[in-house]
Design a protein around this motif. Sequence first.
Motif, PDB file in Angstrom:
ATOM      1  N   ALA A  20       0.839  -1.264  -0.001  1.00  0.00           N
ATOM      2  CA  ALA A  20      -0.025   0.050   0.004  1.00  0.00           C
ATOM      3  C   ALA A  20       0.855   1.115   0.002  1.00  0.00           C
ATOM      4  CB  ALA A  20      -0.966   0.046   1.267  1.00  0.00           C
ATOM      5  N   THR A  21       0.369   2.376  -0.680  1.00  0.00           N
ATOM      6  CA  THR A  21       1.326   3.650  -0.887  1.00  0.00           C
ATOM      7  C   THR A  21       0.395   4.857  -0.636  1.00  0.00           C
ATOM      8  OG1 THR A  21       2.615   4.801  -2.278  1.00  0.00           O
ATOM      9  CG2 THR A  21       0.998   3.262  -3.065  1.00  0.00           C
ATOM     10  N   LEU A  22       0.985   5.733  -0.175  1.00  0.00           N
ATOM     11  CA  LEU A  22       0.256   7.062   0.208  1.00  0.00           C
ATOM     12  C   LEU A  22       0.234   7.571  -1.279  1.00  0.00           C
ATOM     13  CD1 LEU A  22       1.816   8.727   3.275  1.00  0.00           C
ATOM     14  CD2 LEU A  22      -0.325   7.463   3.045  1.00  0.00           C
ATOM     15  N   ALA A  23       0.583   7.099  -2.454  1.00  0.00           N
ATOM     16  CA  ALA A  23       0.388   7.618  -3.930  1.00  0.00           C
ATOM     17  C   ALA A  23      -1.077   7.410  -3.970  1.00  0.00           C
ATOM     18  CB  ALA A  23       1.342   6.741  -4.786  1.00  0.00           C
ATOM     19  N   GLU A  24      -1.756   6.713  -3.159  1.00  0.00           N
ATOM     20  CA  GLU A  24      -3.042   6.397  -3.510  1.00  0.00           C
ATOM     21  C   GLU A  24      -4.027   7.533  -2.989  1.00  0.00           C
ATOM     22  OE1 GLU A  24      -5.020   2.779  -1.988  1.00  0.00           O
ATOM     23  OE2 GLU A  24      -3.090   1.813  -1.875  1.00  0.00           O
ATOM     24  N   THR A  25      -3.360   8.470  -2.032  1.00  0.00           N
ATOM     25  CA  THR A  25      -4.040   9.644  -1.707  1.00  0.00           C
ATOM     26  C   THR A  25      -3.398  10.921  -2.016  1.00  0.00           C
ATOM     27  OG1 THR A  25      -2.366  10.101   0.312  1.00  0.00           O
ATOM     28  CG2 THR A  25      -3.905   8.323   0.862  1.00  0.00           C
ATOM     29  N   SER A  26      -3.907  12.081  -1.639  1.00  0.00           N
ATOM     30  CA  SER A  26      -3.429  13.269  -2.284  1.00  0.00           C
ATOM     31  C   SER A  26      -2.227  13.671  -1.716  1.00  0.00           C
ATOM     32  CB  SER A  26      -4.562  14.329  -2.088  1.00  0.00           C
ATOM     33  OG  SER A  26      -4.650  14.391  -0.693  1.00  0.00           O
ATOM     34  N   TYR A  27      -1.648  12.949  -0.671  1.00  0.00           N
ATOM     35  CA  TYR A  27      -0.390  13.550   0.078  1.00  0.00           C
ATOM     36  C   TYR A  27       0.772  13.546  -0.820  1.00  0.00           C
ATOM     37  CZ  TYR A  27       3.627  13.589   2.973  1.00  0.00           C
ATOM     38  OH  TYR A  27       4.571  13.903   3.648  1.00  0.00           O
TER      39      TYR A  27
END
Length: 226
Positions: free
Chosen positions: A111-118
Amino acid sequence: MIPYLCSIAHAHILALCCCLVTINALLVIPKNPPKPWQAALMARYIIHNTDWVAIATISSQDKIKGYPFVSLKSSSDGPKSQSTGITYLYMTSMDVSGKDVEADNRVTIMATLAETSYCESKSFDPQDPRCAKVISTGRLVTVNNDTKEYQFGKDALFSRHPSMKDWPTDHDFYVAKVIFEQIDVLDYFGGIKHVNITDYFNANITNLINQDVKFNSVSVVEIENY
């Protein structure tokens, strides 16, 4: 100012004020991910704040038998207001990954924060180490549907992915989870960090979730296999 107001209020108002002081003292929720040196907390933060994982299985397909195979699965470690750290998936033996894990249930999920807007907000490319990711390896197991954990896992998935309720009933979907054997975090320069599994589950993520809303800690149903 609150103690002063409490001192001049009626008894029931006094109790309410004191209660508010206690809650506010416990719930301080930052709006940014944990710092790079907080690897266990970062791993929990990523798992809770993302809604899907890439899952690598050992292929059972004839032409690529034994090769790595990757697919995407919707996931949840709990409803938005609660984090367990356990990755729940809604699986079926009718898809390729489902067939793979029936033959060999060893998996790696990412899982990666690339999934979010961050990452985009920081102008981090998805491959930039600062665009944090957690890579977890272990075995995918079926959650016994006679347990409280099964209902919890199912509710956790449906709360994040409402359309699952309408998926075909003849596909025999079941709730599964990953029993972790290794957890790695890449969230800064310098390479992957190995996270102790006990530290991972002990990380206090409750005060980090749902950054704009404050929640109390929530008891978790009994979990098997850990």
